[in-house]
Design an enzyme around this catalytic site. Structure first.
Site, PDB file in Angstrom:
ATOM      1  N   ASN A  56      43.941  72.144  46.464  1.00 13.02           N
ATOM      2  CA  ASN A  56      42.556  72.122  46.942  1.00 13.02           C
ATOM      3  C   ASN A  56      42.333  73.124  48.071  1.00 13.02           C
ATOM      4  OD1 ASN A  56      44.210  70.298  48.366  1.00 13.02           O
ATOM      5  ND2 ASN A  56      42.501  68.999  48.971  1.00 13.02           N
ATOM      6  N   GLU A  69      42.067  71.103  40.970  1.00 14.15           N
ATOM      7  CA  GLU A  69      41.865  71.422  39.552  1.00 14.15           C
ATOM      8  C   GLU A  69      41.079  72.714  39.388  1.00 14.15           C
ATOM      9  OE1 GLU A  69      41.520  68.576  41.051  1.00 14.15           O
ATOM     10  OE2 GLU A  69      42.202  66.902  39.820  1.00 14.15           O
ATOM     11  N   CYS A 103      36.258  66.906  38.129  1.00 19.47           N
ATOM     12  CA  CYS A 103      37.457  67.575  37.603  1.00 19.47           C
ATOM     13  C   CYS A 103      37.826  67.065  36.223  1.00 19.47           C
ATOM     14  CB  CYS A 103      38.608  67.439  38.586  1.00 19.47           C
ATOM     15  SG  CYS A 103      38.286  68.410  40.066  1.00 19.47           S
TER      16      CYS A 103
END
Ligand code: THU
Length: 147
Positions: A56, A69, A103
């Protein structure tokens, strides 16, 4: 930095989940998560056996944070494309976590119903993670009907 060297399947053709989780745990260290203090690492195999990782990347404007993701899917596309076949993501303790709702949609686009997802309750197909998903087929259906 050590890069986990894994092949996507073992001699019997089974997914190397331990290798995939190890790669996700390494990716956690790459996260930029100064605001939440919640680094996430993601890893996936592509259909040609490639290992992709992501972490992230947060932002002072909290809402534009990129989940792990997001960098994972960018890695897929930028390294040649293809489809995800197996996916996992972990927290800073190395524990498997569920992908957030947004995601799940991203994973659906690039893995579809057969993508195998590692969850705290075991490995399940994407259809269990995002039932009745909206996807490319919904667009095609209307496009074809309007011809
Ligand atoms: N996060 C991810 O990277 N992936 C998920 O699927 C769940 C949430 C990140 C976003 C944010 O940087 C932090 O976790 C806390 O929500």
């Amino acid at each position: 930095m050590r890069v986990v060297d894994v092949s996507s399947v073992d001699a019997a053709g089974a997914v190397d989940w331990d290798g995939l989780r190890a790669a996700a745990r390494e990716a956690v260290d790459k996260a930029y998560a100064p605001y939440s203090g919640f680094p996430v690492g993601a890893a996936a195999f592509a259909d040609d056996g490639r290992l992709l990782v992501g972490a992230n990347v947060e932002n002072a404007a909290y809402g534009v944070t990129l989940c792990a993701e997001c960098s994972l899917v960018s890695a897929l596309v930028m390294s040649g494309g293809g489809r995800f076949t197996a996916f996992t993501c972990v927290n800073a303790l190395g524990e498997t976590i569920m992908p957030c709702g947004r995601c799940r949609q991203i994973l659906w686009e690039h893995g579809g119903p057969e993508l195998l997802v590692d969850t705290p309750q075991g490995v399940v197909p994407m259809t269990e993670v995002l039932p009745q998903a909206f996807g490319p087929g919904d667009l095609d259906h209307v496009r074809e009907a309007s011809r």
